[in-house]
Design an enzyme around this catalytic site. Structure first.
Site, mmCIF file in Angstrom:
data_model
loop_
_atom_site.group_PDB
_atom_site.id
_atom_site.type_symbol
_atom_site.label_atom_id
_atom_site.label_comp_id
_atom_site.label_asym_id
_atom_site.label_seq_id
_atom_site.Cartn_x
_atom_site.Cartn_y
_atom_site.Cartn_z
ATOM 1 C CD GLU A 50 -2.513 -1.079 2.306
ATOM 2 O OE1 GLU A 50 -4.114 -0.890 2.746
ATOM 3 O OE2 GLU A 50 -2.131 -1.639 3.468
ATOM 4 C CE1 TYR B 211 -19.990 26.025 1.006
ATOM 5 C CE2 TYR B 211 -20.143 26.925 -1.783
ATOM 6 C CZ TYR B 211 -20.262 26.623 -0.428
ATOM 7 O OH TYR B 211 -21.478 27.318 0.256
ATOM 8 C CD GLU C 147 -9.683 2.447 12.185
ATOM 9 O OE1 GLU C 147 -10.363 1.866 12.241
ATOM 10 O OE2 GLU C 147 -8.763 2.873 11.823
ATOM 11 C CE LYS D 190 -6.645 0.864 2.322
ATOM 12 N NZ LYS D 190 -5.564 0.296 3.491
#
Length: 126
Positions: free
Chosen positions: A23, A55, A75, A101
């Site tokens: 990853e 924004y 997290e 993910k």
């Protein structure tokens, strides 16, 4: 105080978060949804840019956290996004962030793994 919400949905970034070496090397797509609570009632009457929260700046803040940092856990990534958004604009009182993910390296077909956290602005000490 009026509590209004700004939603940013489906922000998509290529980044390198995750526990596995692959990853970190290969990277993958992350999708972020952000809800910010803030008092921008004045903007509903004034129609002035300075009375609301930009924004685009919110989106760039999220992009910077997702693409310029590396975390093992979704997290922690979600927590870092909250921290950065609170720093970006003091008018934001509460944040919900969802990090998805969609290509998690698991041996089962899934639409994605996600975490969602909600944080209130930390109290300031006097």
């Amino acid at each position: 105080m009026n509590e209004n919400k700004i939603y940013l949905e489906g922000l998509s970034f290529f980044a390198f978060h995750g526990l596995f070496d692959e990853e970190a090397k290969l990277g993958q797509r992350f999708i972020v949804d952000l809800t910010c609570w803030a008092d921008f009632e004045q903007a509903t009457h004034s129609d002035k840019y300075e009375d609301t929260i930009c924004y685009g700046t919110l989106a760039k803040t999220v992009e910077t956290v997702v693409t310029k940092s590396r975390f093992n856990l979704l997290e922690r990534l979600a927590g870092a996004i909250c921290e950065a958004v609170f720093q970006m604009d003091p008018r934001i009182s509460k944040i919900t962030v969802k990090v998805n993910k969609p290509s998690a390296p698991v041996p089962v077909h899934v639409g994605g793994f996600a975490v969602e956290i909600t944080r209130n602005r930390p109290a300031t000490s006097s």
